[in-house]
Enzyme design. Structure first.
Site, short mmCIF file in Angstrom:
data_model
loop_
_atom_site.label_atom_id
_atom_site.label_comp_id
_atom_site.label_asym_id
_atom_site.label_seq_id
_atom_site.Cartn_x
_atom_site.Cartn_y
_atom_site.Cartn_z
N SER A 38 23.06 0.34 29.83
CA SER A 38 24.32 1.07 29.99
C SER A 38 25.19 0.83 28.76
O SER A 38 24.81 0.10 27.83
CB SER A 38 25.05 0.60 31.25
OG SER A 38 25.42 -0.77 31.13
N LYS A 39 26.39 1.42 28.76
CA LYS A 39 27.28 1.32 27.61
C LYS A 39 27.66 -0.12 27.30
O LYS A 39 27.95 -0.45 26.15
CB LYS A 39 28.55 2.14 27.86
CG LYS A 39 28.31 3.65 27.85
CD LYS A 39 29.61 4.40 28.08
CE LYS A 39 29.37 5.90 28.06
NZ LYS A 39 30.61 6.67 28.32
N ARG A 40 27.66 -0.98 28.32
CA ARG A 40 28.05 -2.37 28.06
C ARG A 40 27.03 -3.11 27.19
O ARG A 40 27.31 -4.18 26.66
CB ARG A 40 28.27 -3.13 29.36
CG ARG A 40 27.04 -3.30 30.23
CD ARG A 40 27.43 -3.86 31.60
NE ARG A 40 26.28 -3.99 32.47
CZ ARG A 40 25.47 -5.04 32.47
NH1 ARG A 40 25.67 -6.03 31.63
NH2 ARG A 40 24.44 -5.09 33.30
N GLY A 91 26.00 -1.86 24.43
CA GLY A 91 26.19 -1.33 23.07
C GLY A 91 25.87 0.15 23.03
O GLY A 91 25.96 0.85 24.03
#
Length: 817
Positions: free
Chosen positions: A340-342, A344
């Site tokens: 996911s976006k967390r 990177g």
């Protein structure tokens, strides 16, 4: 028709017509009465003329009214198995929903479908699944198409290129869905359901309370036609549900996951295919699209696996075969949670902006869940297409490793022709503000030249170029980094260099094309060699202080390449390149530094000659080990020589250097800069394990079966936890930009000892694990170099194996270590 049949047929038409009339959403996906009365195919015509009694209502009481749903013994309804297809019949599709950006998972799905089609000589289709009217946007679709084009995944059919089975946007396929929905209703495979959301929620709660799987209980499955007509006439909203056949079972032989099956009646119950708005639901659209577009292989993420049940039932009811399925495992972050976006960057556009090459992304994405069974890590597009097969896609989840991706990107940067990198680097130079306008081709070429060997990302070039244009001499000296050089008479070399510059003897690059660059390179090389002769310096004692004096840094790209960059920056015109310290300003700074700190030698000072003393071992007075045994401390202390004295061969004789062959190489588990190797050096116990820092310079493929020279009696050393039992010798160019293996002569057996040419091998080396690197080896290595024929030299003598010289491929004048 009988009266009962006429009644049922009239009810069917009433249901369809009323559903159409109630539609308030886009007409492109709503049922149209005109299409229901006009047969769209022979099959549809026959069903209109002779309805199959689909609404076989028995009255208001349904089978749900009794509180129980009779179950039939499961039967296999349909199977998806391998198909015997010609390559041209292979049709794969990527069907994104345009509700955001193209992420890594979607990009890999698109890539696998594209590779399958290209490997088989089939067709790759793009289909836009935009029935989610609240979230789908044309901007998102355009963004995804742009990303797919950047990845080079060209398609044969799609919204922008057309094809025989369009339209290729679901929002434009309403008439097709209408016709197929009518087929299901005519054939008795679908029916209207008037359950409210409140009623459905209550049924769900009751089922959960009984510990049952919540599913629709079939309340309106066998409803009275008259009751249905009354509700339609009253304007009550309803959906259309698919009638799951009693005992139905769907099975697939998934290419990745193997055999998977579902008891449909127990798992889903009758499910909705058309909402009360008239909008078809996802699974109905997908099944219809795959069938009417003749998709042969559905390759998608494992999260879609359960959708296969509903899609299979719909396909069977419509009389279509199921495609082959391959459900690929999810991509995880390094913490093994879903990417996911967390974690990177996850979108393709982000990777492009951060400086990743398209070829590197294709290479890495292909390896997320697939391999060709070899140790090869770097592929070009043609190699991946040729090697790809769904039978090599693994079931286990792939972990997204950003460090590995950057390494692969760096390898692809260095594989690229410099000319191919120039447009991308030119954009970075301008966007970063280094250049105030589009840089000249010559300046861009010079920027690529200084960056290419150390970039992992294209955007790394910004920092590299900025450092090359600056001159941080004061900062470098003030930090203490240069203390060793300062203690080795750096000021003497700096003074000589400034004096030669002032006298016009130092080459300055003023710009120009390839011929001018070649002439400058030759002139600069001659200048540095002449400087070394005048100061009696060579190797690191010459190149390192020259680098510091000219660039202000202890490390960086080739000095001549940096000088060319400065010249092109100056030739671009005033203000074209910002924050440039030209060579004139650098020499002014260096001159001021010399004037401030240089102290001329005192001609009246007495000459002190340092003569090294080598203590002979004292008999009977060695140190005692833990068990009381005496040990000789003379394990090869470095011999310090008088100025100008040539080392004796006895020093080299302490080394056990042999011909070896790499028999196995793998990546160090803890470091991307290290390789772990098994090397056959003729030991009776078999190959020894060695760890080397060669990963930045050679691929695993280049390391395989390489013949090398190995120092075999070094004390074992731990490198990131791996115990190394030797050292592979390599040549490094004078500017430290290139590394090559020191190779033994052809035909010389593994295990052959390597010695200077005047030695006959009569002097035995120190025993295994007896050589301390900081003593014996560092006393010998400064005199190891390559002559003009690239032959290995030590103290002016060639290194020989079985009477023949050992050589590098092309490096001359470099160091060996």
């Amino acid at each position: 028709l009988s009266g009962a049949s006429m009644t049922r047929h009239s009810a069917v038409l009433a249901v369809v017509a009323a559903l159409t009339a109630s539609t308030t959403m886009r007409s492109v996906v709503a049922l149209r009465p005109s299409l229901l009365s006009a047969a769209s195919s022979g099959r549809a015509r026959s069903r209109l003329a002779a309805p199959s009694g689909f609404l076989a209502w028995t009255g208001p009481a349904s089978r749900a009214a009794s509180g129980s749903t009779p179950r039939s013994a499961p039967r296999t309804l349909i199977r998806s198995t391998a198909q015997d297809l010609d390559g041209k019949d292979v049709r794969c599709r990527f069907a994104p929903s345009p509700t955001g950006t193209l992420h890594v998972g979607g990009a890999r799905t698109a890539l696998f479908n594209w590779l399958k089609a290209r490997n088989e000589g089939g067709k790759f289709v793009i289909r836009i699944e935009d029935t989610d009217t609240a979230r789908s946007t044309r901007e998102s679709e355009d963004s995804m198409v742009k990303d797919l084009r950047w990845l080079g995944l060209d398609w044969d059919e799609g919204p922008d290129v057309g094809g025989d089975y369009g339209p290729y946007r679901q929002s434009e396929r309403g008439e097709i869905y209408q016709a197929k929905a009518k087929e299901l209703m005519d054939a008795g495979h679908a029916y209207p359901c008037f359950c409210t959301q409140e009623e459905l929620d209550k049924k769900k709660e009751e089922a959960e309370a009984r510990g049952e799987n919540p599913k629709y209980d079939g309340m309106w499955r066998d409803a009275d036609p008259e009751l249905v007509k009354q509700k339609i006439d009253a304007g009550e909203p309803y959906t259309i549900r698919f009638k799951v056949p009693p005992g139905a079972r769907v099975e697939i032989d998934d290419i990745v996951r193997g055999k998977v099956g579902w008891d449909a009646e127990a798992t889903v119950g009758d499910f909705i295919i058309l909402r009360s708005s008239g909008i078809p639901v996802y699974n109905f659209c997908v099944a219809v699209d795959d069938a009417t577009m003749k998709i042969s292989h559905v390759i998608r993420a494992e999260e879609h696996l359960t959708n296969t049940l509903r899609q299979g039932l719909i396909l069977e009811a419509l009389g279509y075969p199921m495609p082959e399925y391959a459900h690929c495992s999810l991509i995880l972050g390094e913490d093994r949670s879903k990417l996911s976006k967390r974690h990177g960057a996850t979108s393709v556009d982000q990777f492009r902006k951060e400086g990743f090459l398209r070829d590197a992304m294709i290479n890495y994405l292909a390896a997320l869940g697939w391999n060709d069974g070899t140790d090869q890590e770097i592929y070009d597009e043609a190699e991946i297409i040729e090697a790809f097969g769904l039978d090599r896609v693994v079931k286990s989840s792939a972990v997204f490793d950003m460090t590995k991706l950057k390494w692969i990107n760096g390898q692809h940067i260095r594989i690229q022709d410099n000319a191919a990198l120039q447009p991308m680097i030119a954009t970075i130079l301008e966007d970063s503000g280094i250049c105030t306008s589009t840089p000249t081709p010559e300046l861009t070429e010079a920027a690529v030249a200084v960056s290419v060997q150390s970039m992992e990302l294209l955007t790394d070039s910004e920092g590299i170029v900025k450092r090359c244009l600056g001159y941080p001499l004061e900062e470098t000296i003030g930090s203490g980094e240069a203390d060793k050089l300062m203690g080795d008479d750096f000021l003497v070399l700096a003074k000589e260099l400034v004096e030669r510059y002032d006298a016009g003897g130092m080459p300055i690059f003023g710009g120009g094309g390839a011929d001018a660059s070649d002439s400058f390179n030759a002139a600069w090389s001659d200048f540095v060699k002449d400087l070394g002769k005048a100061l009696d310096r060579k190797g690191k004692r010459l190149f390192h202080p020259v680098r510091l004096a000219v660039t202000g840094s202890m490390s960086g790209p080739d000095v001549a390449a940096q000088m060319r960059l400065l010249g092109h920056a100056g030739a671009a015109g005033e203000g074209a390149v910002v924050d440039v310290m030209p060579i004139t300003a650098r020499m002014d700074t260096l001159r001021a530094f010399v004037d401030a700190f240089y102290v001329p030698p005192d001609p009246n000072a007495p000459v002190v000659e340092e003569v090294a003393e080598v203590d002979a071992p004292k008999k009977g007075k060695g140190k005692k080990g833990k068990k009381g045994a005496e040990s000789d401390e003379d394990d090869g202390a470095a011999v310090v020589l008088k100025d100008g004295e040539v080392p004796t061969v006895c020093e080299f004789a302490k080394m056990d250097i042999r011909v070896g062959e790499l028999v196995e190489v793998w990546n160090h588990p803890e470091s991307t800069k290290l390789y772990c190797e098994k090397i056959d050096v003729g030991d009776p116990t078999g190959p020894r394990e060695v760890c080397s820092g060669l990963a930045p310079y050679f691929t695993l493929e280049e390391m395989k079966n390489q013949r090398v020279l190995v120092v075999c009696n070094l004390k074992p050393a731990k490198m990131a936890g791996f115990v190394s039992n030797g050292m592979v010798l390599c040549a490094k160019s004078e500017d430290e930009s290139r590394v090559e293996f020191m190779e033994p002569p052809e035909g010389v057996p593994v295990g052959t000892r390597v010695l200077p040419e005047i030695m006959d091998g009569g002097i035995e080396p120190l025993g295994p694990n007896q050589v301390k690197k900081k003593k014996v080896w560092e006393g010998i290595s400064p005199d190891l170099t390559n002559n003009e024929a690239s032959e290995a030299m030590w103290a002016g003598r060639r290194l020989m194996a079985d009477g023949q010289p050992c050589k590098a491929k092309s490096i001359t004048g470099g160091t060996i270590g």
